[in-house]
Scaffold this active site. Structure first.
Site, PDB file in Angstrom:
ATOM      1  N   ARG A  56       0.861  -1.176   0.000  1.00  0.00           N
ATOM      2  CA  ARG A  56       0.000   0.000   0.000  1.00  0.00           C
ATOM      3  C   ARG A  56       0.898   1.227   0.000  1.00  0.00           C
ATOM      4  O   ARG A  56       1.910   1.265   0.714  1.00  0.00           O
ATOM      5  CB  ARG A  56      -0.910   0.035   1.238  1.00  0.00           C
ATOM      6  N   GLU A  91      -2.558   7.449  -4.989  1.00  0.00           N
ATOM      7  CA  GLU A  91      -2.932   6.807  -6.252  1.00  0.00           C
ATOM      8  C   GLU A  91      -4.410   6.939  -6.616  1.00  0.00           C
ATOM      9  O   GLU A  91      -4.769   6.808  -7.782  1.00  0.00           O
ATOM     10  CB  GLU A  91      -2.552   5.314  -6.223  1.00  0.00           C
ATOM     11  N   HIS A 115      -0.817  -0.373  -9.756  1.00  0.00           N
ATOM     12  CA  HIS A 115      -1.572  -1.319  -8.905  1.00  0.00           C
ATOM     13  C   HIS A 115      -2.076  -2.506  -9.742  1.00  0.00           C
ATOM     14  O   HIS A 115      -3.270  -2.808  -9.757  1.00  0.00           O
ATOM     15  CB  HIS A 115      -2.740  -0.598  -8.210  1.00  0.00           C
TER      16      HIS A 115
HETATM   17  P1  NAD Z   1      -0.982 -11.111   5.108  1.00  0.00           P
HETATM   18  O1  NAD Z   1      -2.028 -10.649   6.072  1.00  0.00           O
HETATM   19  O2  NAD Z   1      -0.938 -12.547   4.744  1.00  0.00           O
HETATM   20  O3  NAD Z   1       0.470 -10.712   5.679  1.00  0.00           O
HETATM   21  C1  NAD Z   1       0.734  -9.485   6.297  1.00  0.00           C
HETATM   22  C2  NAD Z   1       1.846  -9.694   7.302  1.00  0.00           C
HETATM   23  O4  NAD Z   1       2.110  -8.437   7.921  1.00  0.00           O
HETATM   24  C3  NAD Z   1       1.466 -10.673   8.434  1.00  0.00           C
HETATM   25  O5  NAD Z   1       2.444 -11.675   8.544  1.00  0.00           O
HETATM   26  C4  NAD Z   1       1.412  -9.803   9.679  1.00  0.00           C
HETATM   27  O6  NAD Z   1       1.861 -10.462  10.863  1.00  0.00           O
HETATM   28  C5  NAD Z   1       2.361  -8.672   9.292  1.00  0.00           C
HETATM   29  N1  NAD Z   1       2.108  -7.455  10.056  1.00  0.00           N
HETATM   30  C6  NAD Z   1       0.923  -6.873  10.336  1.00  0.00           C
HETATM   31  N2  NAD Z   1       1.110  -5.750  11.047  1.00  0.00           N
HETATM   32  C7  NAD Z   1       2.434  -5.607  11.200  1.00  0.00           C
HETATM   33  C8  NAD Z   1       3.250  -4.634  11.839  1.00  0.00           C
HETATM   34  N3  NAD Z   1       2.712  -3.563  12.460  1.00  0.00           N
HETATM   35  N4  NAD Z   1       4.605  -4.787  11.821  1.00  0.00           N
HETATM   36  C9  NAD Z   1       5.142  -5.883  11.200  1.00  0.00           C
HETATM   37  N5  NAD Z   1       4.418  -6.850  10.600  1.00  0.00           N
HETATM   38  C10 NAD Z   1       3.078  -6.700  10.586  1.00  0.00           C
HETATM   39  O7  NAD Z   1      -1.131 -10.177   3.836  1.00  0.00           O
HETATM   40  P2  NAD Z   1      -0.676 -10.505   2.344  1.00  0.00           P
HETATM   41  O8  NAD Z   1      -1.764 -11.250   1.639  1.00  0.00           O
HETATM   42  O9  NAD Z   1       0.701 -11.063   2.354  1.00  0.00           O
HETATM   43  O10 NAD Z   1      -0.690  -9.031   1.720  1.00  0.00           O
HETATM   44  C11 NAD Z   1       0.260  -8.041   2.109  1.00  0.00           C
HETATM   45  C12 NAD Z   1      -0.231  -6.697   1.603  1.00  0.00           C
HETATM   46  O11 NAD Z   1      -0.174  -6.703   0.168  1.00  0.00           O
HETATM   47  C13 NAD Z   1      -1.724  -6.451   1.903  1.00  0.00           C
HETATM   48  O12 NAD Z   1      -1.878  -5.824   3.112  1.00  0.00           O
HETATM   49  C14 NAD Z   1      -2.200  -5.586   0.752  1.00  0.00           C
HETATM   50  O13 NAD Z   1      -2.185  -4.249   1.200  1.00  0.00           O
HETATM   51  C15 NAD Z   1      -1.139  -5.774  -0.324  1.00  0.00           C
HETATM   52  N6  NAD Z   1      -1.683  -6.313  -1.581  1.00  0.00           N
HETATM   53  C16 NAD Z   1      -1.386  -5.635  -2.715  1.00  0.00           C
HETATM   54  C17 NAD Z   1      -1.841  -6.106  -3.939  1.00  0.00           C
HETATM   55  C18 NAD Z   1      -1.498  -5.407  -5.238  1.00  0.00           C
HETATM   56  O14 NAD Z   1      -2.127  -5.672  -6.270  1.00  0.00           O
HETATM   57  N7  NAD Z   1      -0.510  -4.538  -5.267  1.00  0.00           N
HETATM   58  C19 NAD Z   1      -2.636  -7.256  -3.987  1.00  0.00           C
HETATM   59  C20 NAD Z   1      -2.910  -7.927  -2.794  1.00  0.00           C
HETATM   60  C21 NAD Z   1      -2.426  -7.444  -1.593  1.00  0.00           C
END
Ligand code: NAD
Length: 330
Positions: free
Chosen positions: A234, A263, A295
């Site tokens: 994000r 964005e 994105h």
């Molecule tokens: P997920 O929930 O599986 O993993 C997120 C990780 O972040 C978890 O392991 C969690 O413990 C960790 N976390 C949460 N808060 C934290 C903090 N304060 N400090 C450190 N670690 C922390 O999520 P995911 O499916 O791996 O997705 C990650 C991110 O990717 C999503 O949040 C989303 O914003 C983004 N995303 C982007 C796209 C894109 O098209 N660009 C698509 C899907 C997801």
């Protein structure tokens, strides 16, 4: 159920209509983003279906609730654009698609890493211009480099595994240890150690109060000179105002972004005939060592099929009062 689908594009209609042959909801598509003004379009709809740049603040949620909306169905994983306390206050259920294709996002991060490293965009342009000089296209070998993954959830874990395949040493930071990463022998370290030792840093954390602007002038200063920074999570994770200075000074050697803090007003639209109003974004486009995609990391046919199926399945489950806990956002 009658569903107002906001921010809908041709590909949303294509995949939702296909999946809806099974679920048979009454889907009505609206092109604008959902916000406090366009929320009026949702009158008489018990459900709205929204995407990453719809803006569901307290005012929007309140007006949706007054109009009788009971369900906000996010067709994405992130939910930073929804005021969850307001949804609770006004009795709206929020559901999402927790995982639709973590492989697609991880693979896009790898695409950015490889393209930045081997200067693929410059090389492509040169060859088309009949310029076969390789001066300025020097890359580095990923083998033996240190790769820092911030966030080892679904996407971060897959990316770490891929980068391990290149022969990188992997450093990980997360508030929770993922046993799958531990099983690969990935080393969990403090944020500070990851910043100090990584040649490449990739962000895979959700946007929360605690992670907002986690990359800022202070944290950038802790990184290696010439670090490669990748963000497919994000935009708000990075304070974009420090990127231009970081690139000019050489602190950031390579920057790959699929998301950008501001964005909403640009991404997913064809603005090719218009002047870009965001000065930081426009300046970022001028660097030869920056690649920005709009994105699109999630944008694979597998992901769109999964998103459509889970979103419509969530709506049916809400109707039947049998929502899966992991798809509810609280
Ligand atoms: P997920 O929930 O599986 O993993 C997120 C990780 O972040 C978890 O392991 C969690 O413990 C960790 N976390 C949460 N808060 C934290 C903090 N304060 N400090 C450190 N670690 C922390 O999520 P995911 O499916 O791996 O997705 C990650 C991110 O990717 C999503 O949040 C989303 O914003 C983004 N995303 C982007 C796209 C894109 O098209 N660009 C698509 C899907 C997801």
């Amino acid at each position: 159920m009658r569903v107002a689908v906001f921010s809908s594009k041709s590909y949303d209609k294509q995949f939702l209509n296909e999946a809806n042959k099974k679920y048979v909801h009454d889907l009505v598509y609206f092109e604008p983003h959902l916000n406090s003004i366009t929320g009026k379009l949702a009158a008489d709809f018990p459900a709205v279906c929204v995407f990453v740049n719809d803006f569901l603040d307290r005012q929007t949620i309140k007006s949706l609730s007054i109009q009788g909306v009971k369900l906000i169905a996010l067709r994405c994983a992130g939910f930073n654009n929804v005021d969850l306390p307001a949804a609770k206050e006004f009795g709206l259920t929020v559901v999402r698609v927790p995982a639709y294709s973590p492989h697609g996002v991880a693979e896009h991060a790898v695409t950015l890493i490889l393209a930045l490293n081997r200067r693929i965009c410059r090389a492509y342009n040169r060859i088309h211009d009949g310029n076969f000089s390789i001066d300025g296209l020097l890359g580095f070998e990923l083998y033996g480099k240190t790769f820092g993954v911030m966030g080892t959830g679904k996407i971060g874990f897959i990316l770490a595994r891929i980068m391990q395949g290149f022969g990188c040493r992997i450093l990980a930071y997360d508030v929770r240890i993922n046993p799958e990463c531990q099983a690969l022998g990935i080393e969990y370290v403090s944020k500070e150690k990851l910043y100090a030792q990584s040649d490449i840093i990739s962000l895979h954390l959700p946007l929360l109060k605690e992670t907002y602007h986690m990359i800022n002038p202070d944290t950038l200063a802790q990184m290696k000179n010439g670090v490669m920074l990748i963000n497919t999570s994000r935009g708000g994770l990075i304070d974009s105002s420090c990127l231009v200075e970081g690139l000019k000074s050489g602190k950031i050697g390579y920057l790959g972004l699929d998301v950008y803090e501001e964005e909403e007003s640009m991404f997913f639209e064809d603005l090719s005939g218009q002047v870009i109003q965001d000065d930081i974004f426009a300046r970022l486009l001028s660097f030869p060592n920056v690649i920005i995609t709009g994105h699109q990391a999630f944008f694979t046919n597998t992901a769109l099929e999964n998103i459509a199926d889970t979103t419509l399945g969530n709506i049916t489950a809400f109707q039947n009062n049998c929502l899966s806990i992991e798809n509810i956002v609280k």
